[in-house]
Design a protein around this motif. Structure first.
Motif, PDB file in Angstrom:
ATOM      1  N   TYR A  95     -10.791  -1.738   5.531  1.00 22.59           N
ATOM      2  CA  TYR A  95     -12.876  -0.623   5.162  1.00 22.59           C
ATOM      3  C   TYR A  95     -12.497   1.062   4.941  1.00 22.59           C
ATOM      4  O   TYR A  95     -11.105   1.135   6.205  1.00 22.59           O
ATOM      5  N   ALA A  97     -13.348   4.574   5.590  1.00 23.94           N
ATOM      6  CA  ALA A  97     -15.335   5.302   5.502  1.00 23.94           C
ATOM      7  C   ALA A  97     -14.860   7.188   5.727  1.00 23.94           C
ATOM      8  O   ALA A  97     -13.819   7.324   5.538  1.00 23.94           O
ATOM      9  N   GLY A 109     -14.962   4.443  15.075  1.00 24.96           N
ATOM     10  CA  GLY A 109     -16.133   4.440  13.893  1.00 24.96           C
ATOM     11  C   GLY A 109     -17.406   4.497  13.966  1.00 24.96           C
ATOM     12  O   GLY A 109     -18.219   5.361  13.039  1.00 24.96           O
ATOM     13  N   TRP A 115     -19.183   4.588   4.816  1.00 26.47           N
ATOM     14  CA  TRP A 115     -18.780   2.899   4.616  1.00 26.47           C
ATOM     15  C   TRP A 115     -18.510   1.826   3.514  1.00 26.47           C
ATOM     16  O   TRP A 115     -19.679   2.141   2.471  1.00 26.47           O
TER      17      TRP A 115
END
Length: 125
Positions: A95, A97, A109, A115
């Motif tokens: 992913y 971000a 995170g 995201w």
């Protein structure tokens, strides 16, 4: 607000390489700190790499140092993750971000507000 779309994930043999891309919408991409995270089946999401808004500083998880490189092209609103010497344990959904906070070591995170949907990387042995 920024929208993120990852691409480039696929099946690759151990020792191979991939380049992931994350394309961002919006006119202020150069203001965002960008990061890559990954989540393997049955495991927690983990930090992989981050790059500052200007691209002048990067930081990596210990397990990818020397193998992965994060970079960005602000003219193309895109951040990349070059992955070399891939290992089966690198198999995960990756992913990207983004966040407007301007810090160098953004490894959590919860420091990122935006995201992408993720791209699957599978490394076969």
């Amino acid at each position: 607000q920024v929208q993120l779309v990852e691409s480039g994930g696929r099946l690759v043999q151990a020792g191979g390489c991939l380049r992931l891309s994350c394309a961002a919408s919006g006119h202020t991409f150069s203001s965002y700190t960008m990061g890559w995270f990954r989540q393997a089946p049955g495991k927690e999401r983990e930090f992989v790499a981050t790059i500052t808004w200007s691209g002048s500083s990067t930081y990596y998880a210990e397990f990818v140092k020397g193998r992965f490189t994060i970079s960005r092209d602000n003219a193309k609103n895109t951040v990349y993750l070059q992955m070399n010497n891939l290992k089966p344990e690198d198999t995960a959904v990756y992913y990207c971000a983004a966040d407007l906070k301007r810090r160098i070591f953004m490894v959590r995170g919860d420091e990122y507000n935006y995201w992408g949907q993720g791209t699957q990387v599978t490394v076969s042995s």
